[in-house]
Design a protein around this motif. Structure first.
Motif, short mmCIF file in Angstrom:
data_model
loop_
_atom_site.label_atom_id
_atom_site.label_comp_id
_atom_site.label_asym_id
_atom_site.label_seq_id
_atom_site.Cartn_x
_atom_site.Cartn_y
_atom_site.Cartn_z
N ASN A 1 36.07 94.78 39.37
CA ASN A 1 35.41 95.90 40.03
C ASN A 1 34.01 96.22 39.52
O ASN A 1 33.65 97.39 39.31
N ARG A 2 33.22 95.19 39.35
CA ARG A 2 31.81 95.40 39.01
C ARG A 2 30.98 94.35 39.74
O ARG A 2 30.38 93.47 39.13
N PRO A 3 30.93 94.43 41.06
CA PRO A 3 30.31 93.36 41.85
C PRO A 3 28.82 93.18 41.60
O PRO A 3 28.31 92.07 41.72
N ASP A 4 28.10 94.26 41.25
CA ASP A 4 26.67 94.11 41.00
C ASP A 4 26.41 93.26 39.76
O ASP A 4 25.55 92.37 39.75
N ALA A 5 27.19 93.51 38.70
CA ALA A 5 27.06 92.70 37.49
C ALA A 5 27.51 91.27 37.76
O ALA A 5 26.85 90.31 37.32
N LEU A 6 28.60 91.10 38.47
CA LEU A 6 29.10 89.75 38.77
C LEU A 6 28.06 88.96 39.55
O LEU A 6 27.82 87.78 39.26
N GLY B 1 42.11 91.84 39.76
CA GLY B 1 42.56 92.87 40.69
C GLY B 1 41.48 93.71 41.33
O GLY B 1 41.74 94.86 41.72
N SER B 2 40.26 93.17 41.48
CA SER B 2 39.17 93.94 42.09
C SER B 2 39.45 94.24 43.55
O SER B 2 40.24 93.58 44.21
N THR B 3 38.74 95.23 44.07
CA THR B 3 38.90 95.64 45.47
C THR B 3 38.02 94.78 46.39
O THR B 3 37.38 93.83 45.95
N ALA B 4 37.98 95.16 47.65
CA ALA B 4 37.31 94.35 48.68
C ALA B 4 35.82 94.18 48.43
O ALA B 4 35.24 93.18 48.84
N ASN B 5 35.17 95.14 47.76
CA ASN B 5 33.73 95.02 47.50
C ASN B 5 33.41 93.75 46.72
O ASN B 5 32.42 93.07 47.00
N THR B 6 34.24 93.45 45.74
CA THR B 6 34.02 92.24 44.94
C THR B 6 34.26 91.00 45.77
O THR B 6 33.49 90.03 45.71
N ARG B 7 35.33 91.01 46.58
CA ARG B 7 35.62 89.85 47.43
C ARG B 7 34.46 89.58 48.39
O ARG B 7 34.05 88.43 48.60
N GLU B 8 33.91 90.62 48.97
CA GLU B 8 32.79 90.46 49.90
C GLU B 8 31.57 89.90 49.19
O GLU B 8 30.86 89.04 49.73
N THR B 9 31.31 90.37 47.98
CA THR B 9 30.19 89.84 47.19
C THR B 9 30.39 88.35 46.91
O THR B 9 29.46 87.54 47.05
N ILE B 10 31.59 87.98 46.53
CA ILE B 10 31.88 86.58 46.23
C ILE B 10 31.74 85.72 47.47
O ILE B 10 31.19 84.60 47.42
N ASP B 11 32.19 86.21 48.61
CA ASP B 11 32.07 85.45 49.86
C ASP B 11 30.61 85.18 50.19
O ASP B 11 30.25 84.07 50.63
N ARG B 12 29.75 86.18 49.99
CA ARG B 12 28.32 85.98 50.25
C ARG B 12 27.72 84.96 49.28
O ARG B 12 26.90 84.12 49.69
N LEU B 13 28.11 85.03 48.04
CA LEU B 13 27.59 84.09 47.04
C LEU B 13 28.06 82.67 47.34
O LEU B 13 27.30 81.71 47.20
#
Length: 272
Positions: free
Chosen positions: A15-20, A43-55
Motif C-alpha cells: 500500500n505505497r504505490p508512489d514509492a513502489l 495484500g495491497s489494495t487496487a491502487n497498487t495493482r493499477e500502478t503495477i499494471d501501468r508500469l
C-alpha cells in the motif's frame, strides 16, 4: 567464477504505490538489463495493482505481480511467494521503498559468489526530502556529487561517501557471523541456498527479525557473507516505523536458533 545468468529482483510492497513506482522506474533504468522483477505484494489494495499494471506496459524486463491477502504483516510469506515465482538463479530482495542506483543489478552480479550471500547497504532519506522525491519525481539516480554533498550537509541523507566511492570486490568476505547490516531491504542470496534452508520462515508473526533469522540459518548451513557497502547502496525512503509488538519474542527465537544451529525454516518455501 560462476555468475548468475539471470537475476531476479523480488520487490516487497504494501500500500505505497508512489514509492513502489519510484523504485520500479529506477529498476527500468539499470545499466544491466538481464534480470526480471517480481513484485511481492503483502495484500495491497487496487491502487497498487493499477500502478503495477501501468508500469508493466512499458517494462523493458519481465515483470510479475504476486499478491496475497492482507492478513497482517507477512513479509516472509510475500518474499517466499516472490522467490517461488522467480526464474533466476540468484535472488536480490529489495523493498518497495528502496530506490536502487543505476548500477545496482550489475554490482550485485559482480559480487555474486557461490557459498556467499551479499548484505547490501542503504542510505536513509529524511521525511522532508522523501516527500519531495515522490511529489516532484526527483531522479535519484541522476544526482551528481555536488547535490549529494548538499543533501548530506542539510541532513536529508545520512551518508554520502558510499555514494561517491566504489570499492572493488576485495576484502568483503567474512567467515565470522555478525549481526551488522542484516537488512532484507537489500539482500542477495542464491536460489539453491534459499531452497536448502527452506526460505524465509513464515512462522514469524508481526514485524521483526525474519531477515536475521534467514541469515542465521544460512550461516548455520555454511553460507558465508559478503559486505555490499560501497557498491550496492539504495536510497531508503522515509516511512513511519511499523508496530513492533512481537519484536522481542521474534528476536528470542533468532537467538535460540543461532545457539542451537537451526537450518531449515519451520514454515517456508516447501510448504507452498
Amino acid at each position: 567464477m560462476l555468475q548468475p545468468s539471470i537475476i531476479s529482483l523480488v520487490v516487497t510492497t504494501y500500500n505505497r504505490p508512489d514509492a513502489l513506482a519510484a523504485v520500479i522506474e529506477a529498476c527500468f533504468a539499470q545499466d544491466d538489463q538481464n534480470f526480471e522483477i517480481i513484485i511481492a505484494d503483502d495484500g495491497s489494495t487496487a491502487n497498487t495493482r493499477e500502478t503495477i499494471d501501468r508500469l508493466r506496459e512499458r517494462s523493458p524486463v519481465p515483470l510479475l505481480h504476486v499478491w496475497q491477502p492482507d492478513e497482517g504483516f507477512r513479509a516472509a510469506m510475500a518474499r517466499n511467494r516472490g522467490t517461488l515465482a522467480a526464474s533466476g538463479q540468484y535472488i536480490v530482495f529489495l523493498d518497495g521503498d528502496c530506490i536502487p542506483q543505476r548500477d545496482f543489478v550489475s554490482r550485485h552480479r559482480a559480487l555474486a559468489r557461490p557459498g556467499y550471500l551479499v548484505s547490501g547497504s542503504r542510505v536513509l532519506l529524511s521525511q522532508e526530502f522523501t516527500q519531495r522525491v515522490l511529489a516532484e519525481h526527483i531522479d535519484m539516480q541522476g544526482l551528481g556529487a555536488a547535490e549529494l554533498l548538499r543533501l548530506r550537509s542539510k541532513g536529508h541523507i545520512n551518508k554520502v561517501l558510499q555514494l561517491l566511492a566504489k570499492w572493488p570486490d576485495k576484502g568483503r568476505e567474512s567467515r565470522r557471523f555478525t549481526w551488522r547490516r542484516i537488512k532484507s531491504c537489500n539482500l542477495a542470496v542464491w536460489r539453491s541456498d534459499l531452497d536448502m534452508v527452506n526460505g524465509f520462515d513464515e512462522s514469524f508473526t508481526g514485524w521483526g527479525h525474519e531477515d536475521s533469522d534467514l541469515v542465521v540459518r544460512l550461516f548455520n548451513a555454511g553460507v558465508m557473507r559478503k559486505d555490499g557497502a560501497f557498491a550496492t547502496e539504495v536510497f531508503h525512503l522515509w516511512h513511519r516505523e511499523a508496530k513492533r509488538d512481537l519484536e522481542s519474542s521474534n528476536r528470542k527465537v533468532v537467538l535460540e536458533r543461532a545457539e542451537n544451529g537451526t537450518i531449515v525454516a519451520t514454515q517456508g518455501l516447501a510448504q507452498h
